[in-house]
Scaffold this active site. Structure first.
Site, PDB file in Angstrom:
ATOM      1  N   ARG A  14     -25.371  -4.297   1.417  1.00 38.39           N
ATOM      2  CA  ARG A  14     -24.880  -2.930   1.233  1.00 38.39           C
ATOM      3  C   ARG A  14     -23.606  -2.790   2.066  1.00 38.39           C
ATOM      4  NH1 ARG A  14     -30.088   0.384   3.110  1.00 38.39           N
ATOM      5  NH2 ARG A  14     -28.817   2.201   2.485  1.00 38.39           N
ATOM      6  N   GLU A  15     -22.676  -1.966   1.576  1.00 41.19           N
ATOM      7  CA  GLU A  15     -21.425  -1.736   2.303  1.00 41.19           C
ATOM      8  C   GLU A  15     -21.464  -0.348   2.931  1.00 41.19           C
ATOM      9  OE1 GLU A  15     -17.722  -2.973   0.424  1.00 41.19           O
ATOM     10  OE2 GLU A  15     -18.901  -3.889  -1.180  1.00 41.19           O
ATOM     11  N   ILE A  43     -12.063 -14.001  -0.713  1.00 43.12           N
ATOM     12  CA  ILE A  43     -10.759 -14.486  -0.255  1.00 43.12           C
ATOM     13  C   ILE A  43      -9.891 -13.274   0.075  1.00 43.12           C
ATOM     14  CG2 ILE A  43      -8.762 -15.899  -0.839  1.00 43.12           C
ATOM     15  CD1 ILE A  43     -11.319 -16.477  -3.238  1.00 43.12           C
ATOM     16  N   GLU A  52       0.816  -1.216   0.000  1.00 39.55           N
ATOM     17  CA  GLU A  52       0.000   0.000   0.000  1.00 39.55           C
ATOM     18  C   GLU A  52       0.851   1.268   0.000  1.00 39.55           C
ATOM     19  OE1 GLU A  52      -3.558  -0.545   2.720  1.00 39.55           O
ATOM     20  OE2 GLU A  52      -2.330  -2.263   3.267  1.00 39.55           O
ATOM     21  N   GLU A  70     -14.782  -5.274   9.145  1.00 41.77           N
ATOM     22  CA  GLU A  70     -13.421  -5.139   9.661  1.00 41.77           C
ATOM     23  C   GLU A  70     -13.200  -3.737  10.204  1.00 41.77           C
ATOM     24  OE1 GLU A  70     -11.364  -6.092   5.997  1.00 41.77           O
ATOM     25  OE2 GLU A  70     -10.848  -3.982   5.701  1.00 41.77           O
ATOM     26  N   SER A 103     -11.031   9.447   0.127  1.00 45.42           N
ATOM     27  CA  SER A 103     -11.129   8.507   1.246  1.00 45.42           C
ATOM     28  C   SER A 103     -12.362   8.781   2.098  1.00 45.42           C
ATOM     29  CB  SER A 103      -9.881   8.587   2.124  1.00 45.42           C
ATOM     30  OG  SER A 103      -8.750   8.124   1.430  1.00 45.42           O
ATOM     31  N   SER A 127      -6.596  -1.956   2.308  1.00 44.24           N
ATOM     32  CA  SER A 127      -6.893  -1.320   1.024  1.00 44.24           C
ATOM     33  C   SER A 127      -7.340  -2.317  -0.039  1.00 44.24           C
ATOM     34  CB  SER A 127      -5.694  -0.506   0.516  1.00 44.24           C
ATOM     35  OG  SER A 127      -5.437   0.569   1.371  1.00 44.24           O
ATOM     36  N   GLY A 135     -19.987 -14.806   0.932  1.00 43.77           N
ATOM     37  CA  GLY A 135     -20.546 -13.587   0.363  1.00 43.77           C
ATOM     38  C   GLY A 135     -22.045 -13.498   0.596  1.00 43.77           C
TER      39      GLY A 135
END
Length: 360
Positions: free
Chosen positions: A227-228, A184, A16, A315, A326, A191, A223
């Site tokens: 929604r995220e 996975i 990253e 997470e 961001s 990131s 999976g």
């Protein structure tokens, strides 16, 4: 009032590296120069520490490395003969008052460099050694969240040794425990580097091989149609959470390219959820933050299952990106804290935590 000397540290040996350059250039651009003297220190992909002074665009585009002053000594290790700070060619010495590491991934966000900062006994922005290492290790973090009763999607894991020893057995066990599609992920990376989505056994095998390029342990997650949503968290003992924001990925899922290279991903801030769900997610974010003994800042990511509206913690990121697209600063801006004020708050939190520790 005397200015505070801030060492902005960027780059690093992880995958990253480029994200860190973008984050650092953005912070340098927006930090209050009337209040802070900013000294920029870059770490190359080989691990060399270099002092850079010049156009901030050279940080973002990577030219800082060839333009760095290699005759400047960066001393973060206390010795009998040297003070902690930056020593210039003309014998000028600048004491560092606070460190601002904008380092993502291994060697920067995993507790390694935080250990160095603890030895240096200098205030630093962000989480400490333990919370950084737990937050970086997705597998250990999942186990902590599980212990705290935070809901998560079904998951399992494998190791490089086990997978290479008996690949078919490992694949059989994964398919028995969780259903396709399967995400996975390397256990230690951020990131969305090294992440893939498998819809069948062949893609699962290929995805594991790809993830094993980045870490010796791999997490497999079932999976769901979700929604995220993400929440920014700020504080030490007293912790607050921003409004939640929703991500509509430009690709099938929010991978590295969708996060940093393709600006067509949509960020909906605040997320279109009712007040009850908003408050529930914010409280869960604070609980996740406290569960790993985090401090300073973190971004907590969630899934909301579309069919049931059930919320799952995905997470925690203890050093989230600070690029111009961001989520972490954007969420605080929507909550009422400007980018510049946010940087100021993080530095103040770092100094307060250090002073509290020294007063014990």
């Amino acid at each position: 009032m005397k200015k505070i000397n801030v060492a902005l540290i960027f780059g690093g040996k992880s995958g990253e590296h480029e994200v860190s350059l973008a984050s650092a250039s953005s912070i340098y651009q927006f930090i209050d120069k009337q209040k802070y003297n900013v000294f920029t220190i870059g770490i190359t992909k080989e691990g060399n520490w270099l002092y850079y002074e010049g156009d901030v665009e050279n940080i973002k585009n990577g030219d800082w490395e060839k333009l760095s002053n290699r005759n400047v000594n960066i001393n973060l290790i206390p010795t009998a003969n040297k003070n902690i700070g930056i020593e210039f060619e003309d014998n000028r010495f600048e004491k560092i008052d606070v460190l601002f590491p904008v380092l993502h991934g291994p060697f920067g966000e995993d507790g390694s460099i935080q250990g160095l900062f603890e030895i240096s006994n200098i205030p630093y922005v962000g989480c400490g050694v333990l919370s950084s290492s737990v937050g970086m290790d997705k597998l250990i973090c999942k186990k902590v969240f599980e212990q705290e009763g935070l809901p998560q999607v079904k998951y399992t894991y494998t190791t490089k040794w086990d997978f290479n020893k008996n690949k078919d057995k490992v694949l059989d066990e994964i398919e028995q425990k969780i259903s396709y599609p399967i995400f996975i992920k390397p256990a230690n990376l951020g990131s969305s580097v090294g992440i893939s989505k498998a819809k069948n056994r062949e893609e699962l095998e290929n995805g594991i091989n790809e993830a094993l390029k980045y870490d010796k342990r791999v997490i497999l997650e079932e999976g769901i149609n979700a929604r995220e949503v993400e929440v920014s968290v700020l504080g030490n003992e007293e912790v607050c959470a921003s409004v939640a924001g929703e991500i509509i990925p430009s690709k099938e899922f929010y991978d590295y390219e969708a996060k940093y290279l393709n600006e067509s991903s949509k960020l909906i801030i605040p997320a279109k959820i009712d007040d009850e769900m908003m408050n529930k997610i914010k409280n869960m974010a604070i609980k996740a933050f406290k569960s790993i003994d985090a401090s300073g800042l973190s971004r907590v990511d969630f899934f909301i299952e579309k069919d049931t509206n059930k919320i799952y913690v995905n997470e925690i990121n203890t050093m989230p990106g600070f690029t111009n697209i961001s989520m972490y600063p954007k969420l605080w801006e929507a909550t009422g804290i400007s980018y510049t004020h946010l940087i100021d708050k993080l530095i103040n939190l770092a100094i307060k935590r250090h002073n509290d520790k020294c007063s014990k």
